[in-house]
Design a protein around this motif. Structure first.
Motif, PDB file in Angstrom:
ATOM      1  N   SER A 112     -28.144 -38.617 -28.050  1.00 14.42           N
ATOM      2  CA  SER A 112     -29.044 -39.656 -27.551  1.00 14.42           C
ATOM      3  C   SER A 112     -29.132 -39.665 -26.026  1.00 14.42           C
ATOM      4  O   SER A 112     -29.991 -40.338 -25.454  1.00 14.42           O
ATOM      5  N   PHE A 113     -28.247 -38.938 -25.354  1.00 10.42           N
ATOM      6  CA  PHE A 113     -28.306 -38.856 -23.894  1.00 10.42           C
ATOM      7  C   PHE A 113     -29.531 -38.064 -23.464  1.00 10.42           C
ATOM      8  O   PHE A 113     -29.845 -37.019 -24.045  1.00 10.42           O
ATOM      9  N   GLU A 114     -30.215 -38.559 -22.428  1.00 15.43           N
ATOM     10  CA  GLU A 114     -31.380 -37.861 -21.890  1.00 15.43           C
ATOM     11  C   GLU A 114     -30.919 -36.844 -20.855  1.00 15.43           C
ATOM     12  O   GLU A 114     -31.220 -36.935 -19.663  1.00 15.43           O
ATOM     13  N   ALA A 115     -30.159 -35.867 -21.302  1.00 15.50           N
ATOM     14  CA  ALA A 115     -29.624 -34.849 -20.409  1.00 15.50           C
ATOM     15  C   ALA A 115     -29.118 -33.687 -21.243  1.00 15.50           C
ATOM     16  O   ALA A 115     -28.994 -33.783 -22.465  1.00 15.50           O
ATOM     17  N   ASN A 116     -28.821 -32.599 -20.578  1.00 16.66           N
ATOM     18  CA  ASN A 116     -28.174 -31.478 -21.244  1.00 16.66           C
ATOM     19  C   ASN A 116     -26.771 -31.904 -21.663  1.00 16.66           C
ATOM     20  O   ASN A 116     -26.017 -32.465 -20.861  1.00 16.66           O
ATOM     21  N   VAL A 117     -26.394 -31.687 -22.913  1.00 18.25           N
ATOM     22  CA  VAL A 117     -25.095 -32.122 -23.430  1.00 18.25           C
ATOM     23  C   VAL A 117     -24.217 -30.910 -23.723  1.00 18.25           C
ATOM     24  O   VAL A 117     -24.623 -29.976 -24.417  1.00 18.25           O
ATOM     25  N   VAL A 118     -22.997 -30.930 -23.164  1.00 16.95           N
ATOM     26  CA  VAL A 118     -21.987 -29.904 -23.439  1.00 16.95           C
ATOM     27  C   VAL A 118     -20.799 -30.613 -24.058  1.00 16.95           C
ATOM     28  O   VAL A 118     -20.117 -31.395 -23.395  1.00 16.95           O
ATOM     29  N   ASN A 119     -20.551 -30.378 -25.314  1.00 21.51           N
ATOM     30  CA  ASN A 119     -19.561 -31.151 -26.058  1.00 21.51           C
ATOM     31  C   ASN A 119     -18.219 -30.443 -26.183  1.00 21.51           C
ATOM     32  O   ASN A 119     -17.501 -30.600 -27.176  1.00 21.51           O
ATOM     33  N   ASP A 120     -17.875 -29.688 -25.146  1.00 29.09           N
ATOM     34  CA  ASP A 120     -16.607 -28.969 -25.164  1.00 29.09           C
ATOM     35  C   ASP A 120     -16.043 -28.944 -23.746  1.00 29.09           C
ATOM     36  O   ASP A 120     -16.575 -28.273 -22.863  1.00 29.09           O
ATOM     37  N   MET A 121     -14.966 -29.680 -23.508  1.00 30.73           N
ATOM     38  CA  MET A 121     -14.382 -29.767 -22.179  1.00 30.73           C
ATOM     39  C   MET A 121     -13.929 -28.409 -21.649  1.00 30.73           C
ATOM     40  O   MET A 121     -13.846 -28.207 -20.438  1.00 30.73           O
ATOM     41  N   LYS A 122     -13.634 -27.478 -22.540  1.00 35.41           N
ATOM     42  CA  LYS A 122     -13.189 -26.166 -22.103  1.00 35.41           C
ATOM     43  C   LYS A 122     -14.273 -25.435 -21.311  1.00 35.41           C
ATOM     44  O   LYS A 122     -13.978 -24.509 -20.547  1.00 35.41           O
TER      45      LYS A 122
END
Length: 260
Positions: A112-122
């Motif tokens: 739902s974020f209006e941005a590029n999402v990276v779901n891995d802290m690594k």
């Protein structure tokens, strides 16, 4: 050339990440020329070629012409680490300000974020360079906050902010030192508690204070009141009015105070 004509141009240049300069020529007779320069070319305005030579003053036919140059870089990348309300409002604000935004988390960020999402802290280190601004904004904190700060500092991000209380900020600094980071390096890049002192209380206001801090650092601002830095009272009665192109001339008589 009025600010009304300049603003759309510098907005477009900032969005494209390009460096630009606002150049102003001031003649002894009060005549003023202004324009915007980017990549060595005049993008808009009618400034003279001598104004591009980097000099602060030139003599033309016996007249001393002052040249003022105000330059700014294009907007840097902003990485928001977090999934709470402040993070969401901060993403919205930075989008509105035309900053490229990436949201990073540990498999806890939804789409739902209006941005590029990276779901891995690594993957965080691969997103950072020396001009990146990183903000860790989790209300109450999450398990990856300190590691996110550590990776950002080690990646030499220009700005690394942590939304935290004074006590939590101190504890974080202690953990960073224990991890091998030098205090001098931490002080150079780490901002916590995050934000400018606006007296913020709500999530929206806290996000605004952090966004304001980012803009102040990017543009070299001090964060104080403009009217104290640029006191208008000494100029009262000495300057001419400048109409904005966007004012409806038919209605201008109804709103004479709407000036640039």
């Amino acid at each position: 050339m009025s600010s009304c004509e300049i603003y759309p141009v510098i907005e477009e240049l900032s969005l494209k990440g390009k460096k630009f300069c606002i150049v102003t020529e001031v003649y002894p007779n009060g005549k003023v020329k202004r324009g915007v320069v980017s990549e060595g070319k005049v993008i808009v305005g009618e400034i003279d070629s001598f104004a591009l030579e980097g000099k602060e003053e030139v003599e033309i036919q016996g007249m001393k012409v002052k040249i003022m140059t105000d330059c700014a870089e294009g907007n840097p990348n902003v990485i928001v680490i977090g999934s709470g309300k402040v993070a969401r409002h901060l993403v919205s604000l930075m989008n509105f300000l035309n900053y490229p935004v990436t949201v990073v988390g540990d498999h806890d960020i939804d789409d739902s974020f209006e941005a590029n999402v990276v779901n891995d802290m690594k993957l965080l280190p691969t997103l950072i360079d020396e001009n990146t601004f990183v903000v860790v904004a989790n209300e109450g904190g999450k398990h990856y906050d300190v590691s996110g700060v550590e990776m950002a500092i080690k990646g030499r991000a220009k700005f690394v902010a942590l939304m935290a209380s004074r006590n939590r900020a101190a504890l974080t600094i202690k953990r960073l030192i224990d991890s091998g980071l030098k205090e001098e390096e931490i002080k150079k890049r780490f901002y916590s508690p995050a934000g400018l002192d606006l007296g913020s209380k709500t999530p929206q206001e806290i996000a605004l204070s952090i966004a304001s801090q980012i803009v102040a650092i990017v543009r070299g601002g001090g964060g104080g009141h403009y009217m104290l830095k640029k006191d208008p009272y000494p100029l009262v009665g000495k300057v001419q009015e400048e109409n904005c192109a966007w004012i409806d001339e038919k209605k201008e008589h109804e709103y004479p105070s709407q000036r640039c």
